[in-house]
Design a protein around this motif. Structure first.
Motif, mmCIF file in Angstrom:
data_model
loop_
_atom_site.group_PDB
_atom_site.id
_atom_site.type_symbol
_atom_site.label_atom_id
_atom_site.label_comp_id
_atom_site.label_asym_id
_atom_site.label_seq_id
_atom_site.Cartn_x
_atom_site.Cartn_y
_atom_site.Cartn_z
ATOM 1 N N ASP A 39 29.442 -10.839 -31.718
ATOM 2 C CA ASP A 39 29.955 -11.900 -32.500
ATOM 3 C C ASP A 39 31.508 -12.280 -32.011
ATOM 4 O OD1 ASP A 39 28.433 -10.503 -35.342
ATOM 5 O OD2 ASP A 39 27.786 -12.264 -34.423
ATOM 6 N N LEU A 40 31.947 -13.641 -32.416
ATOM 7 C CA LEU A 40 33.261 -13.891 -32.100
ATOM 8 C C LEU A 40 34.309 -13.185 -32.669
ATOM 9 C CD1 LEU A 40 35.158 -15.926 -30.389
ATOM 10 C CD2 LEU A 40 34.828 -17.370 -32.537
ATOM 11 N N VAL A 41 35.275 -12.623 -32.141
ATOM 12 C CA VAL A 41 36.441 -12.117 -32.646
ATOM 13 C C VAL A 41 37.900 -12.846 -32.822
ATOM 14 C CG1 VAL A 41 38.190 -10.024 -32.510
ATOM 15 C CG2 VAL A 41 35.763 -9.706 -31.828
ATOM 16 N N ALA A 42 37.722 -13.329 -31.585
ATOM 17 C CA ALA A 42 39.087 -14.390 -31.814
ATOM 18 C C ALA A 42 38.803 -15.360 -30.385
ATOM 19 C CB ALA A 42 40.548 -13.572 -31.530
ATOM 20 N N ARG A 43 39.716 -16.385 -30.399
ATOM 21 C CA ARG A 43 39.513 -17.545 -29.488
ATOM 22 C C ARG A 43 40.718 -18.312 -29.398
ATOM 23 N NH1 ARG A 43 34.428 -21.147 -31.396
ATOM 24 N NH2 ARG A 43 35.155 -21.742 -33.449
ATOM 25 N N THR A 59 34.587 -0.392 -34.359
ATOM 26 C CA THR A 59 33.962 -0.066 -33.203
ATOM 27 C C THR A 59 32.926 -0.923 -32.808
ATOM 28 O OG1 THR A 59 34.204 2.236 -34.189
ATOM 29 C CG2 THR A 59 32.297 2.043 -32.645
ATOM 30 N N ALA A 60 32.758 -0.916 -31.351
ATOM 31 C CA ALA A 60 32.082 -1.938 -30.879
ATOM 32 C C ALA A 60 32.444 -2.008 -29.421
ATOM 33 C CB ALA A 60 32.036 -3.288 -31.197
ATOM 34 N N VAL A 61 31.547 -2.689 -28.513
ATOM 35 C CA VAL A 61 31.953 -3.059 -27.231
ATOM 36 C C VAL A 61 32.732 -4.272 -27.239
ATOM 37 C CG1 VAL A 61 31.188 -3.562 -24.612
ATOM 38 C CG2 VAL A 61 30.061 -1.730 -26.190
ATOM 39 N N TYR A 62 33.932 -4.731 -26.516
ATOM 40 C CA TYR A 62 34.383 -5.898 -26.679
ATOM 41 C C TYR A 62 34.536 -6.493 -25.234
ATOM 42 C CZ TYR A 62 36.440 -4.675 -30.965
ATOM 43 O OH TYR A 62 36.595 -4.386 -32.692
ATOM 44 N N TYR A 63 34.031 -7.961 -25.351
ATOM 45 C CA TYR A 63 34.117 -8.487 -24.547
ATOM 46 C C TYR A 63 34.835 -9.898 -24.299
ATOM 47 C CZ TYR A 63 29.410 -6.486 -24.135
ATOM 48 O OH TYR A 63 28.330 -5.537 -23.760
ATOM 49 N N VAL A 88 45.585 -23.903 -30.250
ATOM 50 C CA VAL A 88 45.050 -23.440 -31.362
ATOM 51 C C VAL A 88 44.347 -22.177 -31.400
ATOM 52 C CG1 VAL A 88 43.487 -24.232 -33.252
ATOM 53 C CG2 VAL A 88 44.860 -25.838 -32.274
ATOM 54 N N THR A 89 44.375 -21.169 -32.092
ATOM 55 C CA THR A 89 43.806 -19.943 -32.511
ATOM 56 C C THR A 89 42.799 -19.879 -33.406
ATOM 57 O OG1 THR A 89 45.425 -18.827 -33.576
ATOM 58 C CG2 THR A 89 45.490 -18.731 -31.049
ATOM 59 N N ASP A 90 41.822 -19.094 -33.203
ATOM 60 C CA ASP A 90 40.793 -18.978 -34.223
ATOM 61 C C ASP A 90 40.155 -17.495 -34.290
ATOM 62 O OD1 ASP A 90 37.440 -20.180 -34.626
ATOM 63 O OD2 ASP A 90 38.763 -19.392 -36.403
ATOM 64 N N TYR A 91 40.256 -16.984 -35.755
ATOM 65 C CA TYR A 91 40.043 -15.584 -35.754
ATOM 66 C C TYR A 91 38.555 -15.437 -36.782
ATOM 67 C CZ TYR A 91 44.430 -14.528 -33.606
ATOM 68 O OH TYR A 91 45.342 -14.513 -32.694
ATOM 69 N N ALA A 92 37.832 -14.334 -36.461
ATOM 70 C CA ALA A 92 36.881 -13.822 -37.530
ATOM 71 C C ALA A 92 37.587 -13.330 -38.678
ATOM 72 C CB ALA A 92 35.961 -12.887 -37.040
#
Length: 122
Positions: free
Chosen positions: A46-50, A90-94, A56-60
């Motif tokens: 899932d998206l965390v931040a972009r 806790t997760a794998v972050y990509y 412009v930024t966007d966050y979960a």
């Protein structure tokens, strides 16, 4: 093809902080979209931040106010500052980049990093 290499993951106690880094293998500019995603064990990515090219930024919703995405152009690196971490993080972050310029040539490609594990203990 540009490669992305993440670092900075690890084990941290709840309430702690980590800063993830994502370094590009070449000097890239004019990035359309850069982002961080995460995939908890047994769940979807899932998206965390972009961050878009215009800034412009966007966050979960789950990370708003705790995580910050940023970029250092001089180092060709994207960061994710994570504060007030909880076990649910806790997760794998990509890291992810879509659309970029190298040596004045635009590549409409999508590139993913290999992922870095973040584990938050309670």
């Amino acid at each position: 093809q540009v490669q992305l290499v993440e670092s900075g993951g690890g084990l941290v106690q709840a309430g702690g902080s980590l800063r993830l880094s994502c370094a590009a293998s070449q000097s890239i500019s004019h990035i359309n979209t850069m982002a961080w995603y995460r995939q908890p064990p047994g769940k979807q990515r899932d998206l965390v931040a972009r961050k878009f090219r215009g800034g412009v930024t966007d966050y979960a919703d789950s990370v708003k106010g705790r995580f910050t995405i940023s970029r250092d152009d001089a180092k060709n690196t994207v960061y994710l500052q994570m504060n007030s971490l909880g076990p649910e993080d806790t997760a794998v972050y990509y890291c992810y980049v879509n659309g970029y310029t190298v040596d004045n040539y635009f590549y409409p490609n999508t590139v993913w990093g290999q992922g870095t594990q973040v584990t938050v203990s309670s």
